[in-house]
Scaffold this active site. Structure first.
Site, PDB file in Angstrom:
ATOM      1  N   CYS A  48      45.871  30.277  21.797  1.00 34.95           N
ATOM      2  CA  CYS A  48      45.694  30.001  23.225  1.00 34.95           C
ATOM      3  C   CYS A  48      45.173  31.214  23.967  1.00 34.95           C
ATOM      4  O   CYS A  48      45.021  31.186  25.176  1.00 34.95           O
ATOM      5  CB  CYS A  48      47.012  29.521  23.843  1.00 34.95           C
ATOM      6  SG  CYS A  48      48.308  30.766  23.776  1.00 34.95           S
ATOM      7  N   ARG A  59      44.307  46.173  27.633  1.00 38.77           N
ATOM      8  CA  ARG A  59      43.325  45.144  27.985  1.00 38.77           C
ATOM      9  C   ARG A  59      42.811  45.294  29.412  1.00 38.77           C
ATOM     10  O   ARG A  59      41.850  44.640  29.793  1.00 38.77           O
ATOM     11  CB  ARG A  59      43.896  43.734  27.740  1.00 38.77           C
ATOM     12  CG  ARG A  59      45.107  43.380  28.513  1.00 38.77           C
ATOM     13  CD  ARG A  59      45.772  42.114  27.976  1.00 38.77           C
ATOM     14  NE  ARG A  59      45.403  40.912  28.685  1.00 38.77           N
ATOM     15  CZ  ARG A  59      46.101  39.787  28.683  1.00 38.77           C
ATOM     16  NH1 ARG A  59      47.210  39.689  27.969  1.00 38.77           N
ATOM     17  NH2 ARG A  59      45.711  38.744  29.355  1.00 38.77           N
ATOM     18  N   HIS A  90      43.892  38.559  41.712  1.00 40.30           N
ATOM     19  CA  HIS A  90      43.695  37.474  42.682  1.00 40.30           C
ATOM     20  C   HIS A  90      42.239  37.055  42.756  1.00 40.30           C
ATOM     21  O   HIS A  90      41.907  35.881  42.791  1.00 40.30           O
ATOM     22  CB  HIS A  90      44.071  37.975  44.091  1.00 40.30           C
ATOM     23  CG  HIS A  90      45.493  37.743  44.432  1.00 40.30           C
ATOM     24  ND1 HIS A  90      46.255  38.664  45.062  1.00 40.30           N
ATOM     25  CD2 HIS A  90      46.286  36.668  44.237  1.00 40.30           C
ATOM     26  CE1 HIS A  90      47.468  38.190  45.243  1.00 40.30           C
ATOM     27  NE2 HIS A  90      47.516  36.989  44.740  1.00 40.30           N
ATOM     28  N   ASN A 139      44.778  37.666  23.354  1.00 44.99           N
ATOM     29  CA  ASN A 139      44.530  38.737  24.336  1.00 44.99           C
ATOM     30  C   ASN A 139      45.501  39.890  24.096  1.00 44.99           C
ATOM     31  O   ASN A 139      45.106  41.053  23.974  1.00 44.99           O
ATOM     32  CB  ASN A 139      44.721  38.230  25.765  1.00 44.99           C
ATOM     33  CG  ASN A 139      43.826  37.056  26.075  1.00 44.99           C
ATOM     34  OD1 ASN A 139      42.790  36.881  25.450  1.00 44.99           O
ATOM     35  ND2 ASN A 139      44.222  36.237  27.023  1.00 44.99           N
ATOM     36  N   ASP A 140      46.773  39.547  24.031  1.00 41.60           N
ATOM     37  CA  ASP A 140      47.758  40.606  23.825  1.00 41.60           C
ATOM     38  C   ASP A 140      47.774  41.088  22.383  1.00 41.60           C
ATOM     39  O   ASP A 140      47.900  42.277  22.124  1.00 41.60           O
ATOM     40  CB  ASP A 140      49.152  40.121  24.248  1.00 41.60           C
ATOM     41  CG  ASP A 140      49.333  40.265  25.743  1.00 41.60           C
ATOM     42  OD1 ASP A 140      48.969  41.330  26.267  1.00 41.60           O
ATOM     43  OD2 ASP A 140      49.801  39.311  26.391  1.00 41.60           O
ATOM     44  N   ARG A 179      50.208  28.700  32.262  1.00 39.33           N
ATOM     45  CA  ARG A 179      50.654  30.055  32.631  1.00 39.33           C
ATOM     46  C   ARG A 179      51.522  29.944  33.885  1.00 39.33           C
ATOM     47  O   ARG A 179      51.039  30.070  35.009  1.00 39.33           O
ATOM     48  CB  ARG A 179      49.453  30.956  32.902  1.00 39.33           C
ATOM     49  CG  ARG A 179      48.692  31.382  31.649  1.00 39.33           C
ATOM     50  CD  ARG A 179      47.596  32.381  32.019  1.00 39.33           C
ATOM     51  NE  ARG A 179      47.128  33.127  30.874  1.00 39.33           N
ATOM     52  CZ  ARG A 179      45.976  32.878  30.242  1.00 39.33           C
ATOM     53  NH1 ARG A 179      45.202  31.894  30.618  1.00 39.33           N
ATOM     54  NH2 ARG A 179      45.619  33.628  29.205  1.00 39.33           N
ATOM     55  N   GLU A 229      52.002  37.342  19.784  1.00 37.81           N
ATOM     56  CA  GLU A 229      51.210  38.324  20.537  1.00 37.81           C
ATOM     57  C   GLU A 229      51.547  39.742  20.114  1.00 37.81           C
ATOM     58  O   GLU A 229      50.785  40.668  20.333  1.00 37.81           O
ATOM     59  CB  GLU A 229      51.513  38.197  22.035  1.00 37.81           C
ATOM     60  CG  GLU A 229      51.260  36.817  22.572  1.00 37.81           C
ATOM     61  CD  GLU A 229      51.642  36.701  24.041  1.00 37.81           C
ATOM     62  OE1 GLU A 229      50.732  36.747  24.869  1.00 37.81           O
ATOM     63  OE2 GLU A 229      52.839  36.552  24.331  1.00 37.81           O
ATOM     64  N   ARG A 283      54.518  27.498  29.117  1.00 43.70           N
ATOM     65  CA  ARG A 283      54.967  28.825  28.707  1.00 43.70           C
ATOM     66  C   ARG A 283      55.976  29.347  29.727  1.00 43.70           C
ATOM     67  O   ARG A 283      55.726  29.297  30.933  1.00 43.70           O
ATOM     68  CB  ARG A 283      53.786  29.795  28.645  1.00 43.70           C
ATOM     69  CG  ARG A 283      54.261  31.207  28.325  1.00 43.70           C
ATOM     70  CD  ARG A 283      53.138  32.132  28.038  1.00 43.70           C
ATOM     71  NE  ARG A 283      52.452  32.554  29.242  1.00 43.70           N
ATOM     72  CZ  ARG A 283      51.388  33.359  29.225  1.00 43.70           C
ATOM     73  NH1 ARG A 283      50.890  33.766  28.085  1.00 43.70           N
ATOM     74  NH2 ARG A 283      50.816  33.722  30.342  1.00 43.70           N
TER      75      ARG A 283
HETATM   76  C1  PEP Z   1      47.370  36.098  25.320  1.00 43.68           C
HETATM   77  O1  PEP Z   1      47.948  37.195  25.388  1.00 43.68           O
HETATM   78  O2  PEP Z   1      46.433  35.851  24.560  1.00 43.68           O
HETATM   79  C2  PEP Z   1      47.802  34.998  26.209  1.00 43.68           C
HETATM   80  C3  PEP Z   1      47.368  33.780  26.058  1.00 43.68           C
HETATM   81  O3  PEP Z   1      48.633  35.349  27.227  1.00 43.68           O
HETATM   82  P1  PEP Z   1      48.114  36.064  28.578  1.00 43.68           P
HETATM   83  O4  PEP Z   1      46.640  36.213  28.512  1.00 43.68           O
HETATM   84  O5  PEP Z   1      48.538  35.184  29.683  1.00 43.68           O
HETATM   85  O6  PEP Z   1      48.849  37.360  28.499  1.00 43.68           O
HETATM   86 MG    MG Z   2      49.787  37.293  26.529  1.00 43.60          MG
END
Ligand code: PEP
Ligand code: MG
Length: 863
Positions: A793, A756, A485, A745-746, A592, A722, A628
């Site tokens: 993304c 992460r 948050h 990211n994932d 998101r 991902e 998404r």
């Molecule tokens: C990612 O995993 O890179 C992604 C864009 O999704 P999120 O960060 O929302 O998990």
């Molecule tokens: Mg992700």
């Protein structure tokens, strides 16, 4: 009198209710009907009618017949505790069904092994109906006549389902009592039946209110339909003779668990207004636990680079203001109750006033501050602290002990909402301690000097509410994740933020000069004067350059050699969209949507979703909008969507796995997207795809919903890459996807096997690791076999160092955080494909992300 024959909902052995191994059903407390020991795994509707409610744990649902009879279908005994595990609902509240329609399917092995019994019940739960002609003590096939329901009319049903709370009360004698629900699975069939049994004979009305809904306490279905959970604060309202006594006695029954075990500590999280309970009986003195040694403060001149995780991009130079919890000195011995008690009460009043102030400053987050306010109203907290004060302790010590004790109790419960409340309680612990220290709850941050960089264990929403615009230059947190948050609020304020800096951040002294780099997830402590000056100059130059880049940012993005690269924005809220267009976004490459789902007590309706998507599409003025589908699970639990507690949630029910398990949730979202106008502007993107079959399952749903809506035009359906397996078989996924978008990211977390959100590995968690880049190349090559566009993304799309590499590897669309778009487009305009390819190729042959970054820095020194 109407007579309706109910069909058998499940094939199996039919038996009288008295044989059910659950006393509430066996004694007919829940309703009248029969039971079946099933041999099939699908529950079907026994009649034409309307689904009144599907329990949030999906083990039960109620169908109302045309004559108004409410037929509860309850799968197994003690199955509510599975929290939905093993059950899939195929219908949703309010849906019309025909006899034989599939309602719920279940995994017989799983449910059979985890529940007390698979014996399932079909009972009529409302008054005014009689049941006869029961087909029991025999093998029965699905669809066979099972029993006949006679009589009644829907008008007799009273208040049949949980309804929005209009606040209306009848005239005459009324009574009210607030109580915290101490039952692990909420008001499920058994406690609901016990409540009905206790209220049925009462000549007046009794209603139970929870959040913004209410239910007739004489209706099992209505009570179950409230969707209550452990720790919910319920208000019992009675109207009629002896109303207050009635409300009191019902509340006492609820406090006693209504036949279910009582979970200790639930009241602490709910801000109960129930009668004050005894202070928590902790034998241990609960001094703050001895903290792990982190080393002495960094000395002036000791240049240190701390690495964390990118949360909000941007760079700043500033002076450290520490907000670590351990920074508040708490002395155990008090000056006597006459002094300490008024001190504590004044501090609490001060915090209450500050919360009201925060809610005013940030109305969109008023719910967070209201939740804090409710916690402060909890008499258990105050009584616990006062008991210590009367035993001679200081107000600080007493408050901290009680707050921590209750927070720990809450955190130990297997309910994500309780864990959130534990975090809120820790926030309040600190706010009250700050108030006790004499600074006043808001003053510390309100008086931040310009250029402050706040360092904390974890910044809390309330901290940010008090910050005047422009004073806070940056935030560094030792813990925390990029989706909290507080990070959402920091992003809204445009404050560069780095999280997961780990406990070394505590060694940074107050007043230390630092450089915070939200683009790289770094904090540089005690930089030499020339570095500081150079960074200030660089920041100023960057600001100026960004202003200049903004002048052309709305033009389409082409590389120096003319290659078209699309630069889109990642969005999380409706209000993000207009600003993104101003920054130069050519569309939205990642909406998101879970942010629309996270801040709520109940799932948004299809219409609510549609309205939000439409507003974003309107703000994008015809630019593409990639929506998404819900990506919850893992670190983003939803309070109203019970997912089983998992050992490794990041490797469990996440993304599309949740969507396929909760098809109605996904279908509602799909319908909302399909309704957005103009047709063709939206694309659907599915997170956490590991295999083509998952995308095909979603496509089948999309096609079905499209047909139902009478929409002939297709919609593009893309897969997020991902999961490493998806990158490896991108050629197979590309065969069924219209486009691919890489979530770095994932992907990085899974390829490097580094959580992460874990501060201990955050420094190595770099999407430019050659292993990640090789997978990206594989994904692009796979997609090319079907001529599919590949976007990125994830966070690396916002990292200028990654841009030439991603482009060199064949990515043609980057979806970045809006704040970086102007600069990113300007940089891409300077790039040539042949250089990007050459450097990307070289990067694939390195050993580490650091080496890759060096390579990029050498090739584009201006970065
Ligand atoms: C990612 O995993 O890179 C992604 C864009 O999704 P999120 O960060 O929302 O998990
Ligand atoms: Mg992700």
């Amino acid at each position: 009198m109407t007579a309706i024959t109910l069909a058998t909902p499940l094939a199996g052995w039919a038996m009288p209710l008295s044989e059910v191994p659950d006393p509430a059903f066996a004694q007919g407390l829940v309703g009248t009907g029969m039971a079946i020991d099933p041999t099939v795994n699908e529950l079907r509707s026994p009649c034409d009618g309307t689904v009144l409610s599907v329990h949030r744990a999906r083990h039960a649902c109620t169908v109302r017949t045309a004559s108004g009879a409410e037929v509860l279908l309850h799968l197994g005994v003690d199955t509510v505790g599975l929290n939905g595990e093993g059950f899939t609902a195929h219908v949703q509240d309010g849906q019309s069904v025909k006899t034989g329609d599939r309602l719920i399917s279940f995994d017989m092995d799983l449910v059979g092994s985890r529940a007390q019994s698979l014996v399932s019940m079909m009972v009529v739960v409302n008054d005014g109906y009689t049941v006869d002609g029961l087909s029991v003590d025999r093998e029965i096939a699905a669809g066979d006549a099972a029993m006949t329901v006679r009589g009644g009319s829907s008008a007799d049903a009273g208040l049949p389902v949980a309804a929005p709370d209009s606040g209306e009360e009848g005239s005459g004698e009324t009574g009210e009592r607030s109580v915290v629900l101490p039952i692990a699975s909420g008001l499920h069939a058994r406690p609901a039946a016990a409540l009905v049994a206790a209220t049925k004979a009462y000549p007046g009305t009794v209603t139970i209110h929870c959040r913004d809904r209410r239910a007739n306490a004489k209706s099992v279905v209505a009570l179950m339909g409230l969707g209550t959970m452990l720790g919910d604060r319920l208000t019992v309202r009675a109207a009629g003779p002896g109303a207050q006594d009635m409300a009191e006695s019902i509340a006492v029954l609820i406090e006693g668990g209504l036949g279910d075990p009582v979970v200790a500590g639930a009241a602490a999280g709910a801000g109960s207004q129930a009668a004050p309970a005894a202070p928590p009986a902790a034998p241990a003195p609960a001094q703050p636990a001895a903290e792990e040694e982190v080393g002495p403060p960094f000395a002036p001149g000791e240049e240190v680079l701390l690495k964390g995780t990118i949360a909000v991009p941007g760079q700043a130079v500033g002076t450290v203001v520490r907000r670590f919890r351990s920074a508040v000195r708490v002395v155990e011995q008090g000056a006597g109750p006459d002094i300490e008690e008024p001190r504590l009460r004044r501090a609490l009043e001060q915090v209450v006033a500050s919360l009201a102030h925060s809610a005013q400053r940030m109305p969109e987050h008023a719910a967070i501050f209201q939740a804090h306010r409710e916690l402060l109203d909890d008499p258990e907290l105050l009584d616990g602290a006062l008991a210590d004060i009367r035993a001679g302790k200081s107000a600080e010590w007493s408050w901290q002990r009680t707050a921590r004790l209750q927070a720990d109790t809450l955190a130990a419960l297997a309910d994500p909402r309780m864990a959130e409340r534990a975090a809120d309680l820790r926030d309040l612990e600190q706010q009250v301690l700050t108030a006790l220290s004499g600074k006043g709850p808001d003053v510390g941050l309100a008086e931040l000097p310009a250029g402050s960089i706040v360092l904390a264990d974890e910044i809390l929403p309330s901290d940010l509410a008090g910050v005047p615009a422009g004073r806070l230059a940056g935030i560094g947190m030792a813990h925390g994740g990029p989706t909290s948050h507080a990070v959402i609020l920091a992003a809204a304020l445009g404050v560069p933020t780095v999280v997961a800096l780990a406990r070394q951040a505590e060694r940074v002294p107050d007043g230390a000069p630092v450089v915070i780099d939200g683009n790289r997830g770094e904090l540089l402590v005690f930089p030499p004067e020339d570095t500081l000056a150079a960074t200030r100059t660089a920041v100023a130059a960057r600001t100026a350059r960004r202003e200049e880049n903004r002048l052309t940012s709305r033009e389409e993005c082409r590389m120096a050699d003319g290659t078209r690269i699309e630069v889109f924005a990642n969005l999380g809220r409706v209000s993000d969209a207009p600003g993104a267009v101003v920054e130069g976004a050519e569309g939205c490459g990642l909406l998101r949507t879970e942010f629309l789902f996270l801040e709520r007590q109940s799932a948004p309706t299809e219409d609510e979703q549609y309205q939000q998507y439409q507003q974003i599409a309107d703000a994008l003025e015809g630019r593409p909008l990639v929506i998404r589908t819900l990506d919850v699970g893992g670190d983003k639990p939803l309070s109203y969507l019970p997912l089983p507690k998992e050992e490794n949630p990041v490797l469990g029910l996440r993304g599309v796995r949740v969507g396929l398990r909760e098809p109605e949730l996904l279908r509602a979202q799909i319908r909302a997207i399909l309704r957005v106008k103009p047709v063709g502007v939206c694309r659907i993107m599915v997170p956490m795809i590991a295999s083509p079959s998952e995308l095909q399952a979603v496509r089948a749903m999309v096609d079905e919903e499209r047909a139902k809506l009478g929409r002939t035009e297709p919609i593009e359906l893309g897969a997020m890459i991902e999961v490493p397996a998806a990158a490896l078989i991108a050629d197979r996924i590309g065969a069924v996807a219209d486009f691919l978008s890489i979530g770095t990211n994932d992907l990085t977390q899974y390829v490097l096997a580094m959580d992460r959100g874990n501060p201990h590995v955050a420094a190595q968690l770099d999407a430019l690791h050659p292993g990640v880049l090789r997978l990206i190349r594989l994904a692009v090559m796979g997609a090319k076999t079907h001529d599919r566009v590949v976007a990125v993304c994830g966070g690396s799309a916002s990292d200028p160092m990654a841009a030439p590499l991603l482009i060199g590897l064949g990515v043609t669309e980057l979806s970045a955080t809006p704040a970086v778009i102007a600069d990113l487009k300007a940089f891409i305009r300077t790039l040539r494909m042949e250089d990007c390819r050459r450097v990307a190729e070289a990067a694939l042959g390195t050993d580490s992300a650091d080496e890759v970054r060096r390579l990029v820095a050498e090739s584009w020194p201006a970065l």
